[in-house]
Design a protein around this motif. Structure first.
Motif, PDB file in Angstrom:
ATOM      1  N   CYS A  29       4.428  12.623  -0.058  1.00 34.20           N
ATOM      2  CA  CYS A  29       3.730  12.483  -1.343  1.00 34.20           C
ATOM      3  C   CYS A  29       4.641  11.888  -2.409  1.00 34.20           C
ATOM      4  O   CYS A  29       4.207  11.054  -3.216  1.00 34.20           O
ATOM      5  CB  CYS A  29       3.192  13.838  -1.800  1.00 34.20           C
TER       6      CYS A  29
ATOM      7  N   LEU B  59       5.288  17.075   4.052  1.00 26.67           N
ATOM      8  CA  LEU B  59       4.169  16.559   3.258  1.00 26.67           C
ATOM      9  C   LEU B  59       4.639  16.236   1.840  1.00 26.67           C
ATOM     10  O   LEU B  59       4.235  15.228   1.254  1.00 26.67           O
ATOM     11  CB  LEU B  59       3.034  17.580   3.230  1.00 26.67           C
ATOM     12  N   TYR B  60       5.508  17.087   1.310  1.00 26.58           N
ATOM     13  CA  TYR B  60       6.081  16.845  -0.020  1.00 26.58           C
ATOM     14  C   TYR B  60       6.848  15.521  -0.040  1.00 26.58           C
ATOM     15  O   TYR B  60       6.683  14.710  -0.961  1.00 26.58           O
ATOM     16  CB  TYR B  60       7.006  18.001  -0.398  1.00 26.58           C
TER      17      TYR B  60
ATOM     18  N   TYR C  96       4.980   8.210  -1.659  1.00 23.80           N
ATOM     19  CA  TYR C  96       3.686   7.547  -1.871  1.00 23.80           C
ATOM     20  C   TYR C  96       3.396   7.386  -3.363  1.00 23.80           C
ATOM     21  O   TYR C  96       2.949   6.318  -3.808  1.00 23.80           O
ATOM     22  CB  TYR C  96       2.582   8.361  -1.201  1.00 23.80           C
ATOM     23  N   ILE C  97       3.662   8.421  -4.133  1.00 23.06           N
ATOM     24  CA  ILE C  97       3.461   8.344  -5.587  1.00 23.06           C
ATOM     25  C   ILE C  97       4.395   7.305  -6.192  1.00 23.06           C
ATOM     26  O   ILE C  97       3.994   6.503  -7.049  1.00 23.06           O
ATOM     27  CB  ILE C  97       3.686   9.726  -6.234  1.00 23.06           C
TER      28      ILE C  97
ATOM     29  N   ILE D  25      -0.785   4.395   2.777  1.00 24.07           N
ATOM     30  CA  ILE D  25      -0.584   5.733   3.340  1.00 24.07           C
ATOM     31  C   ILE D  25       0.082   5.630   4.702  1.00 24.07           C
ATOM     32  O   ILE D  25       1.090   6.299   4.980  1.00 24.07           O
ATOM     33  CB  ILE D  25      -1.933   6.475   3.459  1.00 24.07           C
TER      34      ILE D  25
ATOM     35  N   TYR E  21       6.814  13.880 -11.481  1.00 19.56           N
ATOM     36  CA  TYR E  21       5.947  14.177 -10.335  1.00 19.56           C
ATOM     37  C   TYR E  21       6.677  14.956  -9.244  1.00 19.56           C
ATOM     38  O   TYR E  21       6.040  15.550  -8.367  1.00 19.56           O
ATOM     39  CB  TYR E  21       5.379  12.881  -9.748  1.00 19.56           C
TER      40      TYR E  21
ATOM     41  N   ILE F  99       4.174  21.043  -3.525  1.00 16.12           N
ATOM     42  CA  ILE F  99       3.492  20.647  -2.289  1.00 16.12           C
ATOM     43  C   ILE F  99       4.275  21.168  -1.091  1.00 16.12           C
ATOM     44  O   ILE F  99       5.484  20.982  -0.996  1.00 16.12           O
ATOM     45  CB  ILE F  99       3.355  19.113  -2.208  1.00 16.12           C
TER      46      ILE F  99
ATOM     47  N   PHE G 172      -9.381  13.517  -0.820  1.00 17.51           N
ATOM     48  CA  PHE G 172      -8.847  12.284  -1.398  1.00 17.51           C
ATOM     49  C   PHE G 172      -9.671  11.073  -0.969  1.00 17.51           C
ATOM     50  O   PHE G 172      -9.991  10.200  -1.782  1.00 17.51           O
ATOM     51  CB  PHE G 172      -7.392  12.102  -0.968  1.00 17.51           C
TER      52      PHE G 172
ATOM     53  N   TYR H 122      -5.645  17.770   2.403  1.00 16.68           N
ATOM     54  CA  TYR H 122      -6.299  17.179   1.235  1.00 16.68           C
ATOM     55  C   TYR H 122      -6.768  15.738   1.440  1.00 16.68           C
ATOM     56  O   TYR H 122      -7.308  15.140   0.514  1.00 16.68           O
ATOM     57  CB  TYR H 122      -5.382  17.222  -0.002  1.00 16.68           C
ATOM     58  N   ILE H 123      -6.557  15.176   2.634  1.00 16.34           N
ATOM     59  CA  ILE H 123      -6.928  13.772   2.817  1.00 16.34           C
ATOM     60  C   ILE H 123      -8.440  13.597   2.794  1.00 16.34           C
ATOM     61  O   ILE H 123      -8.944  12.552   2.362  1.00 16.34           O
ATOM     62  CB  ILE H 123      -6.329  13.205   4.133  1.00 16.34           C
TER      63      ILE H 123
END
Length: 288
Positions: free
Chosen positions: A246, A242-243, A249-250, A47, A232, A237, A165, A161-162
């Motif tokens: 993500c 942030l999008y 990261y995905i 992250i 995805y 998001i 998560f 959302y962390i």
């Protein structure tokens, strides 16, 4: 009769080897998937790595400036009063500190005192340049105004959302570790049985290779499909920074599955070479 009995033993041995090879592939797949989840999706360090790569902190800083400016414009004050009042180091420390606290299940206090003091000084400097009189009421009003607009700062800093998560990660990681260890142990048991069932060890290795190749395929097939189709990317998001995080990261987490699959392929190739060398050694012994 002896030939028939020998064939039956051979058939029985083949069936058992096939069965243990299948079970080995299942256990290796389970262990591989869980390992990929641990080093990918549930990896806190990953992250932080991708927050840096997508320039997340700068984007958050700009978002803070934008939200604060919305409050300043109606007052008639100059927007430059917020210039350099929210350093990127502060954003970096607060974002990372909040994420660390979530994973450690502790509270992180976001202190805005330095920012408020810098803004207050800038407001006072503007009043001085405008030759407006600074009395106690003006100073108190300025302090109150700054305090109100800085209430938005923690909401922007807190990674969405962390908390949820990190709670899921904390609860599920011990279970992942337990299942992964069990799968590895069962895989070792299957390998031992395969080695015991065959007199010639290169034949045992052949069944192990089948299992490894099957595990590699089952580990990578879905992640590769997702990486190619990029399904995805349709996740709704917001905000955009942030999008962007993500998505990267995905993608990195999905590649964890791919890298593990590649490692298994490398091991399979190595075992193929070992089998070839073993066969050549047996041939040399035969012709001596």
């Amino acid at each position: 009769m002896r030939g028939t009995s020998k064939r039956k033993r051979h058939v029985g041995r083949t069936i058992f080897c096939t069965l243990f090879s299948f079970l080995l592939s299942v256990f290796l797949t389970i262990a591989s998937i869980l390992m990929a989840i641990r080093i990918g999706f549930f990896n806190k360090e990953l992250i932080f790595e991708y927050l840096d790569k997508v320039d997340f902190y700068n984007e958050v800083q700009q978002e803070v400036y934008k939200q604060v400016s919305y409050e300043i414009v109606p007052t008639g004050l100059e927007l430059d009063l917020i210039d350099e009042t929210i350093p990127i180091e502060k954003i970096h420390n607060d974002v990372n500190g909040y994420i660390e606290a979530c994973f450690d299940n502790t509270e992180y206090a976001i202190d805005t005192t330095e920012i408020e003091d810098a803004m207050y000084q800038n407001i006072m400097d503007q009043f001085e340049n405008m030759e407006r009189q600074e009395d106690t009421g003006t100073q108190e009003h300025a302090r109150r105004f700054i305090s109100n607009i800085m209430e938005k700062y923690p909401d922007i800093i807190k990674f969405p959302y962390i908390k949820e998560f990190s709670d899921i990660s904390t609860r599920i990681q011990p279970l992942i570790t337990l299942i992964m260890i069990a799968a590895i142990v069962m895989g070792v048991v299957c390998i031992l049985f395969l080695l015991l069932l065959q007199r010639w060890k290169h034949r045992s290795l052949r069944y192990i290779i089948y299992a490894i190749l099957a595990a590699a395929l089952m580990t990578v097939v879905v992640p590769v499909y997702l990486l190619i189709q990029k399904t995805y990317e349709g996740l709704g998001i917001r905000p955009i920074y942030l999008y962007n995080f993500c998505m990267e990261y995905i993608k990195a987490s999905l590649f964890s599955f791919v890298w593990i699959g590649i490692v298994w392929l490398g091991i399979a190739v190595f075992l193929m070479i070992v089998i070839k060398l073993m066969k050549e050694r047996l041939k040399k012994r035969k012709y001596r």
